[in-house]
Scaffold this motif. Structure first.
Motif, mmCIF file in Angstrom:
data_model
loop_
_atom_site.group_PDB
_atom_site.id
_atom_site.type_symbol
_atom_site.label_atom_id
_atom_site.label_comp_id
_atom_site.label_asym_id
_atom_site.label_seq_id
_atom_site.Cartn_x
_atom_site.Cartn_y
_atom_site.Cartn_z
ATOM 1 N N GLU A 90 0.473 -1.500 -0.351
ATOM 2 C CA GLU A 90 0.078 0.182 -0.521
ATOM 3 C C GLU A 90 0.852 1.448 0.207
ATOM 4 O O GLU A 90 0.771 2.303 -0.827
ATOM 5 C CB GLU A 90 -0.698 -0.136 1.262
ATOM 6 N N LEU A 91 1.936 1.092 0.902
ATOM 7 C CA LEU A 91 2.989 2.451 0.790
ATOM 8 C C LEU A 91 3.813 2.083 -0.736
ATOM 9 O O LEU A 91 3.528 3.525 -1.775
ATOM 10 C CB LEU A 91 3.625 2.082 1.853
ATOM 11 N N TYR A 92 4.416 1.113 -0.994
ATOM 12 C CA TYR A 92 5.156 1.397 -2.865
ATOM 13 C C TYR A 92 3.501 2.107 -3.313
ATOM 14 O O TYR A 92 3.895 2.721 -3.900
ATOM 15 C CB TYR A 92 5.088 0.182 -3.136
ATOM 16 N N ASP A 93 2.429 1.538 -3.588
ATOM 17 C CA ASP A 93 1.606 1.420 -4.268
ATOM 18 C C ASP A 93 1.473 3.618 -4.704
ATOM 19 O O ASP A 93 1.013 4.027 -5.459
ATOM 20 C CB ASP A 93 0.181 1.074 -4.429
ATOM 21 N N ALA A 94 0.982 4.096 -2.520
ATOM 22 C CA ALA A 94 0.296 5.667 -2.667
ATOM 23 C C ALA A 94 2.071 6.318 -3.327
ATOM 24 O O ALA A 94 1.652 7.656 -4.001
ATOM 25 C CB ALA A 94 0.212 5.757 -1.087
ATOM 26 N N LEU A 95 2.795 5.992 -3.130
ATOM 27 C CA LEU A 95 4.405 6.226 -4.020
ATOM 28 C C LEU A 95 4.117 6.325 -4.897
ATOM 29 O O LEU A 95 5.206 7.751 -5.376
ATOM 30 C CB LEU A 95 5.272 6.439 -2.962
ATOM 31 N N SER A 96 3.634 5.785 -5.662
ATOM 32 C CA SER A 96 4.131 5.405 -7.179
ATOM 33 C C SER A 96 3.934 6.143 -7.831
ATOM 34 O O SER A 96 3.842 6.706 -8.910
ATOM 35 C CB SER A 96 3.645 3.888 -7.487
ATOM 36 N N TRP A 97 2.802 6.730 -7.089
ATOM 37 C CA TRP A 97 1.559 7.679 -8.184
ATOM 38 C C TRP A 97 2.145 9.674 -8.122
ATOM 39 O O TRP A 97 1.245 10.429 -8.476
ATOM 40 C CB TRP A 97 0.008 7.502 -8.057
ATOM 41 N N ALA A 98 2.963 9.653 -6.403
ATOM 42 C CA ALA A 98 3.084 10.654 -6.743
ATOM 43 C C ALA A 98 3.701 11.302 -7.234
ATOM 44 O O ALA A 98 3.521 12.641 -7.370
ATOM 45 C CB ALA A 98 4.155 10.246 -5.254
ATOM 46 N N SER A 99 4.363 11.221 -7.741
ATOM 47 C CA SER A 99 5.883 12.022 -8.978
ATOM 48 C C SER A 99 4.954 12.183 -10.566
ATOM 49 O O SER A 99 4.884 13.143 -11.371
ATOM 50 C CB SER A 99 6.899 11.739 -8.933
ATOM 51 N N CYS A 100 4.023 10.957 -10.093
ATOM 52 C CA CYS A 100 3.298 11.031 -12.119
ATOM 53 C C CYS A 100 1.970 12.329 -11.953
ATOM 54 O O CYS A 100 1.851 12.767 -13.178
ATOM 55 C CB CYS A 100 2.396 9.562 -12.143
ATOM 56 N N GLU A 101 1.319 12.805 -10.827
ATOM 57 C CA GLU A 101 0.066 13.562 -10.710
ATOM 58 C C GLU A 101 1.423 15.230 -11.260
ATOM 59 O O GLU A 101 0.526 16.306 -11.044
ATOM 60 C CB GLU A 101 -0.683 14.102 -9.830
ATOM 61 N N HIS A 102 2.183 15.413 -10.791
ATOM 62 C CA HIS A 102 3.152 16.483 -11.001
ATOM 63 C C HIS A 102 2.981 17.081 -12.617
ATOM 64 O O HIS A 102 3.190 16.796 -13.499
ATOM 65 C CB HIS A 102 4.905 15.896 -10.753
#
Length: 106
Positions: A90-102
């Motif tokens: 869950e931690l990995y999934d949440a962080l994997s999308w963090a930079s994609c929304e920049h």
């Protein structure tokens, strides 16, 4: 956000850097010069214990990443408690999308 002093754990000795705390217990900081490697991503999300949680290319992505994982746990808890309570996937999934929304990545 105000800048605070943050001490990160290193294998040889602890290092103190300037950081911001976008979420209670989580700090965003740039890897200090003495620890930088040429091919390494230099922004970090760190836990108040001094342990690193994740890396980011841009400071804004690290801040956004910390905000995205804020609800996964009470990050003010000791690291040992979080290791038991936080689901790594869950931690990995949440962080994997963090930079994609920049906006710069659109």
């Amino acid at each position: 956000m105000d800048t605070v002093r943050y001490t990160l754990r290193c294998s040889q000795s602890d290092v103190t850097v300037d950081a911001v705390e976008p979420v209670p217990g989580l700090f965003v900081y740039e890897q200090p010069d003495e620890l930088k490697k040429p091919t390494e991503i230099n922004w970090r999300i760190g836990h108040h214990s001094g342990l690193a949680i994740a890396v980011a290319i841009f400071e804004e992505d690290a801040i956004r990443g910390a905000q995205k994982i804020a609800g996964l746990a009470d990050w003010t808890q000791p690291a040992e408690a979080l290791q038991q309570d936080v689901d790594a996937t869950e931690l990995y999934d949440a962080l994997s999308w963090a930079s994609c929304e920049h906006p710069a990545h659109a």
